[in-house]
Design an enzyme around this catalytic site. Structure first.
Site, short mmCIF file in Angstrom:
data_model
loop_
_atom_site.label_atom_id
_atom_site.label_comp_id
_atom_site.label_asym_id
_atom_site.label_seq_id
_atom_site.Cartn_x
_atom_site.Cartn_y
_atom_site.Cartn_z
N GLN A 278 0.70 -0.93 0.33
CA GLN A 278 -0.47 -0.01 -0.14
C GLN A 278 0.73 1.33 -0.07
O GLN A 278 0.19 2.57 0.27
CB GLN A 278 -0.84 0.16 1.14
CG GLN A 278 -2.16 -1.15 1.78
CD GLN A 278 -3.30 -1.08 2.48
OE1 GLN A 278 -2.57 -2.16 3.16
NE2 GLN A 278 -3.58 -0.21 2.72
N ARG B 288 -7.70 -0.91 8.26
CA ARG B 288 -9.24 -0.24 8.44
C ARG B 288 -9.67 1.20 9.59
O ARG B 288 -10.09 1.02 9.94
CB ARG B 288 -10.66 -0.26 7.74
CG ARG B 288 -11.08 -0.50 6.63
CD ARG B 288 -11.98 -1.29 5.99
NE ARG B 288 -13.17 -0.26 5.07
CZ ARG B 288 -13.54 -1.32 3.87
NH1 ARG B 288 -13.60 -2.31 4.40
NH2 ARG B 288 -14.58 -0.52 3.52
#
Lengths: 177, 803, 288
Positions: B234, B381
């Site tokens: 990421q 998250r």
């Protein structure tokens, strides 16, 4: 050293002959031997369904199936869903209804949805959820996947009612990259 | 095209349009390009020998049987990495982590050796053949036990080090102590409070479990001296910088490519030993090496989430005005502190925990602890511990409401920061940009007919034979996302800006690259939509690329909902640079001054003369043909955006549950999620991610767990036990929104889609506890699976009369 | 993820399979649906040197009525059970149970024979077989023999089927008029094994229970029948009066192992609750 086996399989309509170790999983045969990398691997305990393919008209998790067991079988993968460039209704449906995000579960979902609609052309929402319960998704929460399958069901019904296939296909905007 | 402006605007498929996604074409045809799809000539496969024990000394490693297997090229251990000084590596949190276990293993499944073979089947056989002898040591898995005086020493390598990178270490298993806020002011508030409440709020360890596991293909080219690595990351640029530093290869000769990624959710931020080993193996063997972990490895060893043992306290007036907050946390970081936080914040952005409320005095303290478990802490998250912070405050508000006998919506309304108070400075020093919390909660309550739900609950509570207990959960959260201003936020010293480069071609289409990387969030579509509106070019004609560090401008990646707040701003500002140059060119072409021009959708018009205009396409051609004097040819711009502040999305969620009094099963009857992320780029994409985040939150709250036994064995590390709900278990979600733009963001956008995870988890707990509130229950720890809820029922409920 | 090496044999007849098993001995395992065996091999918990694949043996497939019995080939897939009009009419308990096993893809491969012969207390068909008083036909080098379900399950992974025998058929009696059945299965999610499950078959005449069979899944080292529950139900009218006694009997009879699904206390309580639900539902269906 174990004995390799010669297998003859029809994959997406094309005949393929190979020698394989008995322990070679079908999913690896597809991905490594045939470079059909659309079918994915998400677990090793037969839960996630990302590896789902269609064998002799039946949805099967290809990670829990040996390549040798496919000798003489007909296998359909996500790469075989479209008809010479025309997307299948399930593929169109996932695009139209935003049924995918990262795309990793999508091939398994599509091949399963394809067979689900062959078995049950007019499923209720509950039947779709149950029918797709062998395929896990982390991104979508399934809500749009249900809509996508329903969209495909409606489209296939319309296509069956109006055999002039190009009319139905033209009704949906083309998928552009 | 001379269609009316509104038609031309629709045709752009720009900001605000629920346009279908540009990336779908390849995914629906099985033509995605994920790491495990990549094949390179001469590529070998790597697999990892892992420790079955949580805490042990390594007495010997016998490679001989493995090396004897035909097709095995190498077996490497820490001893092989020592000459390269790569047996240990720095973590993102200022600690060090073993790449391969060096004389000792610290957690179950830790990497001990690697094998490299012709194919993954031979590699799997070779892993079985490596013989490791261990001497078991006593493990410690409970972080409270880890801080006891006689607790086993986990980190021999830190012996004698009483200072860590975050300050003093008070115990051999202590990592750091971090504090924020004003403890004197908070203590004073508690000393004078009319009412106080205190509640232990453990937030158990869970794992993000994206459907694609982690992996890489490392390809060192010995002729060019260049290293290319395809990796599930990421944050590819950060990986490039770190890999260059670790390997000594100049950054200009390192190329990191994040291709298609099958879900990140924070699992793919860290640099795992497997990546480093694959790179080393490729350099040593001069051939590409692929490593892809399996699911058990993913759950057992990659970045877990949470494991925060929190105690919250609220001080309040008798009529429910909160006057103070105190929080203490024991944070279990596992055996190495590999938490992916901005370097100044070892507890991330936890101090957003005053939440949506105007709390004048607050103090928080977090103590990080080592245990014999896998490293991590920030993922799933969480927006850097915002999940933990919101869980804490939303649970505490409910605890206070129950103590006071106050309605749980009313107490929130009473304590919300009011719209007029923005920008609002919290007791922890954050400057919230904008918000309208009252409007959001009122909208939700109206939509679900809240009064009627409470009336129904009262009726059910009065019926001793009701087969279910009904609960209503409310959460009104404020997040802090968009890390972040470089003066506050850096990763390994690199400021957390982000970037965009746009190039418009002569024929009017464009290509744009950013420093972020999508893992399903739809950047290829939403970023194109931003540019489409800014430049008047259809989003169909804007190609978006991310993830290749050789072409993309430097960025810090995608996690913590930062893409829209940071890269989205860079995109807008890069586009506006192009727009400014385009205006000059248009003025030149139309032979007017810039001040005589006005912009309408896709063209510069001469004010007062509709017939005289130049579209952006006209300008693009002109830019390459003959730019006006003083301007360079071409039409492109790059912008690096250092945000002036974080952004503060917010929301109001309401959940109705019915709990089966016989089995403990919880049915989610209704879940209403209202999100405010400021300006909305693509409502369809937002809604899809909200569905997904709510589903992940449902999984966390209702079933996910990572139970360790006393020996440090991780039980339930496969998908048989780790709860990933199917379409059958997953509730139907209702979504709604308000729009309160961020005043400091060029688009007014705040970032979205960690919010459903942040907000839903405490909402489920609040609902379940609310079902028991009339029986005196103030808290229940997750997961709220049937067994655990049933145990609560046994403690407080009367059995339902059999019929 | 990768199984160890093995040799693969795919006989096309039952005698051929039996001969192979005799030849290969202990080093061989039968491959039926594969969804118990292959995952174990992929995790390297099982490493047979030989796999004998039963999937090409036609005589092991099919559902038919014969001599007053319903005969089900051991290699019949779960989805074939679900889709069988014959079973829906004559032995609906099998259809109801199969629907609650695993997920659609697994049901396309998993077989009733594999589910029974594996000896896994978590599998559903053993309790169903007990509740149906099924007869299990075993074929081997010494010929064919029929074993009552009640005599088949000896312990966890230990059944009456010898290492050189193959479970070939499951024979059940069609439901007589007045029979109702139910399978109540509590599970954490789709595809999970039972936290607790109860199979009940009741036959009523004139509003009175004349026959009852109650069996439990995953609540003991094997599937078990609960004679005390059955005794509590026989002779009752209405059934409602005996539901609680049946549930208590089930709770007393079970011996659950603690795992991530629950501790013994929870599983025992759920044995009771699933029994209540299955008895009530079966009773309702008696009139139908």
């Amino acid at each position: 050293m174990t004995t390799k086996k010669r297998i003859s399989v029809e994959i997406n309509g094309r005949s393929v002959e190979r020698e394989v170790e008995p322990r070679m999983l079908l999913v690896h045969f597809l991905r490594e031997e045939l470079s059909l990398t659309g079918t994915h691997i998400g677990c090793e305990t037969s839960h996630c369904g990302a590896c789902t393919v269609d064998i002799d008209g039946s949805s099967v998790k290809s990670c829990t199936h040996l390549a040798v067991q496919c000798d003489g079988a007909e296998v359909l993968t996500v790469e075989g869903l479209a008809d010479r460039g025309t997307l299948h209704a399930v593929q169109q449906g996932f695009y139209q209804e935003h049924g995918l995000q990262c795309g990793f579960c999508t091939p398994g979902m599509l091949v399963r949805a394809y067979r689900l609609l062959q078995e049950n052309p007019d499923p209720t929402e509950d039947e779709i959820r149950t029918g797709m319960s062998g395929n896990l998704c982390r991104c979508t929460g399934y809500q749009n996947i249900v809509k996508a399958v329903r969209w495909a069901a409606d489209t296939l019904k319309a296509q069956a009612a109006a055999p002039n296939a190009s009319a139905a296909a033209a009704a949906a905007p083309a998928v552009t990259a | 095209m001379n269609a009316p402006a509104n038609e031309r605007e629709r045709a752009l498929m720009g900001m605000g349009e629920s346009r279908l996604r540009k990336e779908d074409a390849r995914f629906i045809q099985g033509k995605g390009n994920y790491v495990d799809d990549i094949k390179m000539p001469g590529m070998l496969h790597m697999d990892i020998v892992r420790s079955p024990l949580a805490h042990a000394r390594i007495k010997s490693i016998d490679k001989s049987a493995a090396l004897a297997i035909p097709g095995v090229h190498a077996v490497l251990t820490a001893d092989d990495l020592k000459p390269l000084k790569l047996h240990w590596m720095p973590t993102l949190a200022g600690d060090v982590q073993a790449v391969l276990a060096d004389e000792k293993v610290h957690f179950q499944m830790q990497e001990v050796a690697i094998v490299i073979a012709d194919d993954r089947y031979i590699a799997a056989d070779a892993v079985e053949a490596v013989m490791v002898e261990y001497e078991e040591l006593e493990p410690v898995v409970d972080p409270h036990a880890a801080l006891l005086p006689g607790a086993p020493v986990i980190r021999d390598d830190l012996a004698g080090k009483t200072e860590g990178v975050h300050g003093a270490r008070v115990h051999h298993n202590h990592v750091f102590r971090w504090e924020a806020g004003d403890s004197a002011a908070a203590d004073a508030a508690f000393a004078t409070a009319e009412v106080t409440v205190k509640q232990d709020l453990p937030y158990p360890r869970v794992h993000p479990c994206p459907l694609e596991t982690c992996g890489c293909v490392a390809a060192f080219d010995p002729i060019r001296g260049e290293l290319t690595t395809y990796i599930t990351s990421q944050a590819p640029h950060v990986v490039r910088t770190v890999v260059s530093m670790l390997s000594g290869i100049p950054e200009s000769k390192v190329r990191i490519v994040s291709p298609d990624i099958g879900g990140g959710f924070g699992n793919k931020v860290g640099i795992y030993p497997g990546y480093v080993c694959a790179i080393v193996a490729s350099i040593v063997l001069g051939r590409p090496v692929k490593w892809v972990e399996d699911r058990i490895e993913n759950i057992s060893t990659t970045a877990f989430a949470r494991d925060y043992h929190m105690t919250g306290e609220l001080a309040a007036t008798a009529d429910g005005r909160i006057t103070g907050l105190r929080v203490n946390v024991i944070a279990d970081h596992g055996a190495f502190d590999a938490c992916a936080d901005p370097s100044k914040y070892p507890a991330g952005l936890f101090h957003i925990c005053t939440g949506s409320y105007d709390i004048p005095a607050a103090h928080a303290r977090v103590d990080g602890v080592y245990t014999n478990k896998a490293p991590g802490g920030v993922s799933y998250r969480c927006s850097f511990r915002v999940t933990e912070a919101v869980y804490l405050i939303e649970r505490m508000v409910d605890v206070l409401a129950q103590k006071l006998g106050m309605d749980k919506a009313e107490i929130r309304m009473r304590n919300f920061i009011r719209k007029e108070q923005f920008p609002y400075r919290s007791a922890f020093g954050w400057e919230y940009d904008s918000g309208d919390y009252h409007a959001a909660l009122e909208k939700v309550m109206g939509a679900v007919n809240y009064r009627e739900l409470r009336a129904e609950q009262a009726t059910r509570r009065a019926d001793p034979d009701s087969p279910t207990l009904m609960g209503i959960g409310i959460v009104t959260f404020t997040e802090i996302v968009g890390a972040g201003p470089s003066k506050m936020c850096d990763i390994l010293g690199v400021g957390m800006f982000d970037s965009c480069e746009i190039r418009v071609h002569p024929t009017g289409s464009a290509i744009a690259r950013m420093g972020t990387i999508t893992q399903g969030q739809g950047h290829q579509t939403t970023y194109a939509q931003i540019i489409a509106t800014e430049l008047g070019i259809s989003s169909e004609e804007i190609q978006v690329e991310e993830g290749d560090t050789s072409t993309a401008p430097y960025g810090l990646g995608t996690y913590g909902s930062r893409s829209t707040p940071v890269a989205g701003a860079a995109i807008a500002l890069a586009a506006r640079k192009i727009h400014a140059k385009a205006k000059k060119i248009a003025a030149h072409l139309l032979e007017v001054g810039e001040n005589d021009l006005e912009w309408e959708v896709d063209r510069f018009k001469v004010r007062g003369d509709d017939a005289k205009f130049k579209t952006m396409k006209d300008v693009a051609w002109a830019a390459y043909r003959q730019p006006p004097a003083g301007l360079e040819p071409g039409l492109e711009a790059v912008h690096y955006y250092d945000p002036p502040n974080f952004t503060y999305p917010f929301g109001a969620y309401l959940c109705v549950v019915d709990i089966d009094r016989a089995t403990g099963e919880t049915k989610v009857r209704r879940f209403y999620a209202l999100d405010d992320c400021g300006t909305r780029i693509n409502p369809m994409i937002i809604e899809g991610q909200i569905h997904g985040g709510l589903t992940e939150g449902f999984a966390v709250a209702m079933g996910q767990q990572m139970p360790y036994d006393a020996q440090g064995n991780l039980l339930g590390n496969t998908l048989m036990d780790y709860f990933l709900p199917t379409a059958v278990e997953t509730p139907k979600w209702e979504t709604d929104f308000t729009v309160t733009p961020s005043p400091h963001h060029p688009l007014g956008a705040k970032g979205v889609a960690e919010s459903p995870h942040v907000g839903s988890i405490p909402c489920f707990t609040n609902a379940v506890v609310d079902a028991f509130a009339h029986l005196g229950v103030t808290h229940m720890t997750m997961p709220h699976n049937a067994w655990r809820v049933w145990q609560q029922l046994q403690q407080v409920d009367r059995p339902v009369e059999p019929r | 993820m990768i199984p160890p090496s093995f040799d693969y044999h795919a006989p096309s007849s039952l005698p051929e399979a039996i001969a192979l098993l005799a030849d290969l001995g202990d080093d061989a395992k039968l491959l039926a649906g594969g969804h118990s065996l292959l995952p174990m091999m992929k995790l390297r918990f099982a490493a047979p040197a030989h796999l004998v694949d039963l999937n090409r043996i036609d005589e092991l497939r099919g559902i038919r009525e014969e001599g007053g019995e319903v005969v089900i080939g051991a290699m019949t897939r779960e989805n074939e059970l679900i889709g069988s009009a014959l079973l829906a009419a004559k032995v609906p308990l099998l259809v109801e149970a199969a629907r609650q096993i695993a997920d659609p893809q697994v049901r396309n491969r998993g077989t009733i024979g594999g589910d029974i012969a594996h000896g896994d207390p978590g599998n559903d068909h053993p309790a169903i077989a007990l509740a149906l008083d099924a007869r299990l036909v075993l074929a081997g080098p010494r010929g064919t023999r029929t074993v009552a379900a009640a005599d088949f399950f000896h312990g966890t992974y230990v059944t009456e089927c010898a290492a050189d025998e193959i479970l070939a058929q499951i024979r059940v009696t069609p439901f007589a008029p007045g029979t109702g059945s139910a399978y109540a299965k509590l599970k954490r999610k789709t595809g999970d094994w039972a936290t607790a499950a109860t199979a009940v078959v009741l036959r009523m005449a004139g509003g009175v229970v004349v026959e009852a069979r109650v069996a439990l899944t995953n609540l003991a080292p094997t599937a078990i029948r609960v004679p005390a529950a059955e005794a509590a139900l026989v002779g009752t009218a209405p059934v409602a009066t005996a539901v609680e006694a049946a549930a208590q009997a089930a709770m007393a009879a079970c011996d659950p192992a603690e795992d991530l699904r629950g501790d013994a206390e929870y599983k025992r309580a759920m044995a009771g609750e699933m029994t209540r639900r299955a008895v009530r539902l079966a009773a309702q269906r008696c009139s139908g």
